[in-house]
Design a protein around this motif. Sequence first.
Motif, PDB file in Angstrom:
ATOM      1  N   TYR A 116      30.533  32.639  76.010  1.00 39.34           N
ATOM      2  CA  TYR A 116      30.477  33.978  76.396  1.00 39.34           C
ATOM      3  C   TYR A 116      29.264  34.605  75.437  1.00 39.34           C
ATOM      4  O   TYR A 116      28.015  35.182  76.039  1.00 39.34           O
ATOM      5  CB  TYR A 116      31.395  35.036  76.427  1.00 39.34           C
ATOM      6  N   TYR A 117      29.622  34.805  74.249  1.00 39.24           N
ATOM      7  CA  TYR A 117      28.736  35.534  73.047  1.00 39.24           C
ATOM      8  C   TYR A 117      27.654  34.622  72.753  1.00 39.24           C
ATOM      9  O   TYR A 117      26.419  35.156  72.203  1.00 39.24           O
ATOM     10  CB  TYR A 117      29.409  35.864  71.890  1.00 39.24           C
ATOM     11  N   CYS A 118      27.586  33.353  72.872  1.00 39.19           N
ATOM     12  CA  CYS A 118      26.354  32.496  72.681  1.00 39.19           C
ATOM     13  C   CYS A 118      25.538  32.571  73.800  1.00 39.19           C
ATOM     14  O   CYS A 118      24.420  31.864  73.812  1.00 39.19           O
ATOM     15  CB  CYS A 118      26.554  31.013  71.866  1.00 39.19           C
ATOM     16  N   LYS A 119      26.015  32.934  74.746  1.00 34.58           N
ATOM     17  CA  LYS A 119      25.100  32.764  76.207  1.00 34.58           C
ATOM     18  C   LYS A 119      25.076  31.574  76.463  1.00 34.58           C
ATOM     19  O   LYS A 119      23.697  30.970  77.029  1.00 34.58           O
ATOM     20  CB  LYS A 119      24.004  33.691  76.323  1.00 34.58           C
ATOM     21  N   ALA A 120      25.814  30.575  76.252  1.00 34.82           N
ATOM     22  CA  ALA A 120      25.690  29.185  76.845  1.00 34.82           C
ATOM     23  C   ALA A 120      25.543  28.984  78.055  1.00 34.82           C
ATOM     24  O   ALA A 120      26.182  29.449  79.074  1.00 34.82           O
ATOM     25  CB  ALA A 120      26.928  28.209  76.329  1.00 34.82           C
ATOM     26  N   PRO A 121      24.580  27.889  78.588  1.00 37.18           N
ATOM     27  CA  PRO A 121      23.994  27.707  79.761  1.00 37.18           C
ATOM     28  C   PRO A 121      25.103  26.985  80.677  1.00 37.18           C
ATOM     29  O   PRO A 121      25.315  27.195  81.927  1.00 37.18           O
ATOM     30  CB  PRO A 121      22.888  26.644  79.699  1.00 37.18           C
ATOM     31  N   ALA A 122      26.220  26.438  80.008  1.00 39.06           N
ATOM     32  CA  ALA A 122      27.425  25.788  80.660  1.00 39.06           C
ATOM     33  C   ALA A 122      28.424  26.005  80.006  1.00 39.06           C
ATOM     34  O   ALA A 122      28.586  26.015  78.563  1.00 39.06           O
ATOM     35  CB  ALA A 122      26.944  24.128  80.889  1.00 39.06           C
ATOM     36  N   PRO A 123      29.815  26.144  80.179  1.00 30.86           N
ATOM     37  CA  PRO A 123      30.903  26.110  79.390  1.00 30.86           C
ATOM     38  C   PRO A 123      30.844  25.261  78.355  1.00 30.86           C
ATOM     39  O   PRO A 123      30.878  23.892  78.566  1.00 30.86           O
ATOM     40  CB  PRO A 123      32.222  25.874  80.581  1.00 30.86           C
ATOM     41  N   LEU A 124      31.513  25.860  77.168  1.00 31.56           N
ATOM     42  CA  LEU A 124      31.432  24.684  76.142  1.00 31.56           C
ATOM     43  C   LEU A 124      32.844  24.240  75.879  1.00 31.56           C
ATOM     44  O   LEU A 124      33.927  24.563  76.665  1.00 31.56           O
ATOM     45  CB  LEU A 124      31.117  25.563  74.791  1.00 31.56           C
ATOM     46  N   LYS A 125      33.013  23.091  75.372  1.00 29.49           N
ATOM     47  CA  LYS A 125      34.376  22.370  75.465  1.00 29.49           C
ATOM     48  C   LYS A 125      35.049  22.243  74.345  1.00 29.49           C
ATOM     49  O   LYS A 125      34.559  22.196  73.028  1.00 29.49           O
ATOM     50  CB  LYS A 125      33.893  20.924  75.835  1.00 29.49           C
ATOM     51  N   ALA A 126      36.509  22.401  74.406  1.00 32.82           N
ATOM     52  CA  ALA A 126      37.465  22.547  73.035  1.00 32.82           C
ATOM     53  C   ALA A 126      37.298  21.392  72.528  1.00 32.82           C
ATOM     54  O   ALA A 126      37.698  21.073  71.322  1.00 32.82           O
ATOM     55  CB  ALA A 126      38.945  22.872  73.730  1.00 32.82           C
ATOM     56  N   GLU A 127      37.110  20.020  73.176  1.00 33.28           N
ATOM     57  CA  GLU A 127      36.903  18.823  72.154  1.00 33.28           C
ATOM     58  C   GLU A 127      36.023  18.783  71.241  1.00 33.28           C
ATOM     59  O   GLU A 127      35.904  18.029  70.422  1.00 33.28           O
ATOM     60  CB  GLU A 127      37.014  17.758  73.330  1.00 33.28           C
ATOM     61  N   ASN A 128      34.880  19.664  71.255  1.00 36.05           N
ATOM     62  CA  ASN A 128      33.871  19.694  70.421  1.00 36.05           C
ATOM     63  C   ASN A 128      34.217  20.399  69.290  1.00 36.05           C
ATOM     64  O   ASN A 128      33.185  20.965  68.622  1.00 36.05           O
ATOM     65  CB  ASN A 128      32.687  20.130  71.043  1.00 36.05           C
ATOM     66  N   VAL A 129      35.262  21.421  69.572  1.00 35.42           N
ATOM     67  CA  VAL A 129      35.477  22.499  68.251  1.00 35.42           C
ATOM     68  C   VAL A 129      36.564  22.140  67.374  1.00 35.42           C
ATOM     69  O   VAL A 129      37.373  21.453  67.635  1.00 35.42           O
ATOM     70  CB  VAL A 129      36.346  23.746  69.126  1.00 35.42           C
ATOM     71  N   ILE A 130      35.802  22.334  66.084  1.00 32.16           N
ATOM     72  CA  ILE A 130      37.161  21.980  64.810  1.00 32.16           C
ATOM     73  C   ILE A 130      37.125  23.111  64.231  1.00 32.16           C
ATOM     74  O   ILE A 130      36.226  24.167  64.078  1.00 32.16           O
ATOM     75  CB  ILE A 130      36.428  21.004  63.970  1.00 32.16           C
ATOM     76  N   VAL A 131      38.176  23.589  63.620  1.00 30.43           N
ATOM     77  CA  VAL A 131      38.549  24.771  62.929  1.00 30.43           C
ATOM     78  C   VAL A 131      39.141  24.529  61.585  1.00 30.43           C
ATOM     79  O   VAL A 131      39.954  23.592  61.400  1.00 30.43           O
ATOM     80  CB  VAL A 131      39.490  25.935  63.498  1.00 30.43           C
ATOM     81  N   LEU A 132      38.389  25.250  60.433  1.00 31.16           N
ATOM     82  CA  LEU A 132      38.600  24.763  58.949  1.00 31.16           C
ATOM     83  C   LEU A 132      38.841  26.273  58.519  1.00 31.16           C
ATOM     84  O   LEU A 132      38.628  27.246  59.223  1.00 31.16           O
ATOM     85  CB  LEU A 132      37.614  24.390  58.469  1.00 31.16           C
ATOM     86  N   ASN A 133      39.212  26.287  57.180  1.00 31.69           N
ATOM     87  CA  ASN A 133      39.543  27.623  56.376  1.00 31.69           C
ATOM     88  C   ASN A 133      38.236  28.231  55.948  1.00 31.69           C
ATOM     89  O   ASN A 133      38.092  28.174  54.735  1.00 31.69           O
ATOM     90  CB  ASN A 133      40.611  27.412  55.457  1.00 31.69           C
ATOM     91  N   GLY A 134      37.393  28.357  56.887  1.00 28.31           N
ATOM     92  CA  GLY A 134      36.286  29.133  56.298  1.00 28.31           C
ATOM     93  C   GLY A 134      34.909  28.285  56.504  1.00 28.31           C
ATOM     94  O   GLY A 134      34.997  26.962  56.501  1.00 28.31           O
ATOM     95  N   CYS A 135      33.626  28.886  56.356  1.00 31.11           N
ATOM     96  CA  CYS A 135      32.776  28.298  56.615  1.00 31.11           C
ATOM     97  C   CYS A 135      32.059  27.121  55.504  1.00 31.11           C
ATOM     98  O   CYS A 135      31.402  26.403  55.560  1.00 31.11           O
ATOM     99  CB  CYS A 135      31.543  29.059  57.170  1.00 31.11           C
ATOM    100  N   GLY A 136      32.525  28.003  54.056  1.00 27.79           N
ATOM    101  CA  GLY A 136      32.348  27.146  52.862  1.00 27.79           C
ATOM    102  C   GLY A 136      32.972  25.877  53.159  1.00 27.79           C
ATOM    103  O   GLY A 136      32.365  24.672  52.607  1.00 27.79           O
ATOM    104  N   SER A 137      34.116  25.697  53.456  1.00 28.88           N
ATOM    105  CA  SER A 137      34.687  24.309  53.825  1.00 28.88           C
ATOM    106  C   SER A 137      34.132  23.356  54.738  1.00 28.88           C
ATOM    107  O   SER A 137      33.774  22.200  54.495  1.00 28.88           O
ATOM    108  CB  SER A 137      36.221  24.555  54.356  1.00 28.88           C
TER     109      SER A 137
END
Length: 554
Positions: A148-169
């Motif tokens: 939604y906020y990046c205005k992606a032309p197609a839905p982004l996929k959860a399989e391509n998402v990784i979460v960590l404890n901050g952008c420094g990590s």
Amino acid sequence: SSSSVAMPRGLDFSQALSEIEAMGGRGGNLPEMRVRPFAKKRVDIHGFCNPSGFQRSSYLSARGNFANIFQGSTEEGYKAYHADKYDEDKNPNGIINFGTSENKLCFDLMSKRLTQADMNLIDPPLLQYPDWKGHLFLREEVARFLTYYCKAPAPLKAENVIVLNGCGSLFSALATVLCDPGEAVLIATPFYGGITQSVFLYGNVKLVYVYLDSKITGTNTRPFQLTVEKLEKALQDARAEGVAVRALILLNPQNPLGDIYSLSELRDYLEFAKRHELHVIVDEIYMLSVFDESATFHSVLGMDRLPDPQRTHVMWGITKDFAVSGIRFGTLYTENQDVANAVASLCYFHGICGPVQHKVAQLLRDRGESVAPYWINQVYLRANRARLKAAHTYVTDELKTLGVPFLNRNAGFFVWIDFRKYLKTGTFEEELLLWKRFLDNKVLLSCGKAFECSEPGWFRIIFADKTHRLQLGMQRIRKVLEEREQEILAEEKEQPCQSDQDGKADSTDEVIFVSRHQDPTCASSSSLGDLIGLLQQQMRSSDWLQKNTAEQFA
């Protein structure tokens, strides 16, 4: 200083420590150490640690000792601030922190939202080990949020998402999986100095600097402009030194400049990386902190076509945009499953606890009854942007009154300020003395050296703070600058033949109070306030009329 390579080939921590001991124990020559050629495998020690009084610890490895003394003005100021924090009631003479990039304007909104009933859930899965990429419910929410906020032309996929404890990590993990020790990433200066710790200190991956400056030339239409030509030069210089460059880091919006890259610029940078088979790490952590409607942010994820999607990796987090720097959350989006899995294997060291993952998912999914996020758009972002704009206006108006040049941008929490006229000799040593003088007067700023700026005298100030702290902090800054101005005038009277000022404001006089990305010489881009500020600054310079005749001005 003319080399683009910031770190030596294959840094040997033991060798670096021996040099530090020699400098600290025998009063080594810091300037001499700083200019030794990188081809001789010397480390630019002066820029990364303080060797004064250093003693090697027998309890630590060479790498541990190096980490122990790794510091700069940023760390020194941060420690001083925490030891003497300003408090309106308890410590009114304490240090006001204009150095750490935090949003202190929205605690009321965030504390209310994070304490609502839907945030407080403790299910058994939240208390157990998760998928190291992050709980699936959170990654799905992140994918929808970024779509939604990046205005992606197609839905982004959860399989391509990784979460960590901050952008420094995330920087540390990406540097580790994309580069071998001794290899390098390309980054334009000035840049957020924490990246040095994440990439170099943690993973022994070097940084190759693309030095930008404030001069306006035929190809540079704004100060500190990043161009493909500068990227090419830095890359070729590094390769000539035998340094293997594996990636390019882009900060958009840029910290500390506040620049927002246009779509055409982003495309040019990504095409450059594709030609040289470089990974691109795009840090978009300030993407929702664009506070002026005239400025438009373009996410890499919103592009119709990525030149090299398998080598393009985008980072974002809630720390800045949601004013919660105490909650460590960063996310990576990459279509390259090899990279995703490699980074995920390091999430064991950088994971986020289950209850926090739940809170973040609830925060990001706050859609109300509409398709678009209701609370985020209608309540939080609207208020946050208005508060950021008001605080930015206050600080920049104060700078104009002082006649201090700065870059007038519309993103992030910071203003990039030109204090070069307060340096008599124009050196980084003088810049550090000015920084310490601000600190002695109980206001913490960040000096340009902390961002590896190539020009001494630039400082970053954080404006995302409450009005009473902004007012007092600016009073303290004014006091230091007025005292310094009087000292310089007194010195010039004693030495009237000296002409130190000749080469000093050669660029910023041209770009004072630059607005957005427009050509500063264009009359339509100048506001009345900008013109008044320009005149005030010029009138403070005693030899301005002699140097700027009517013919030259025309």
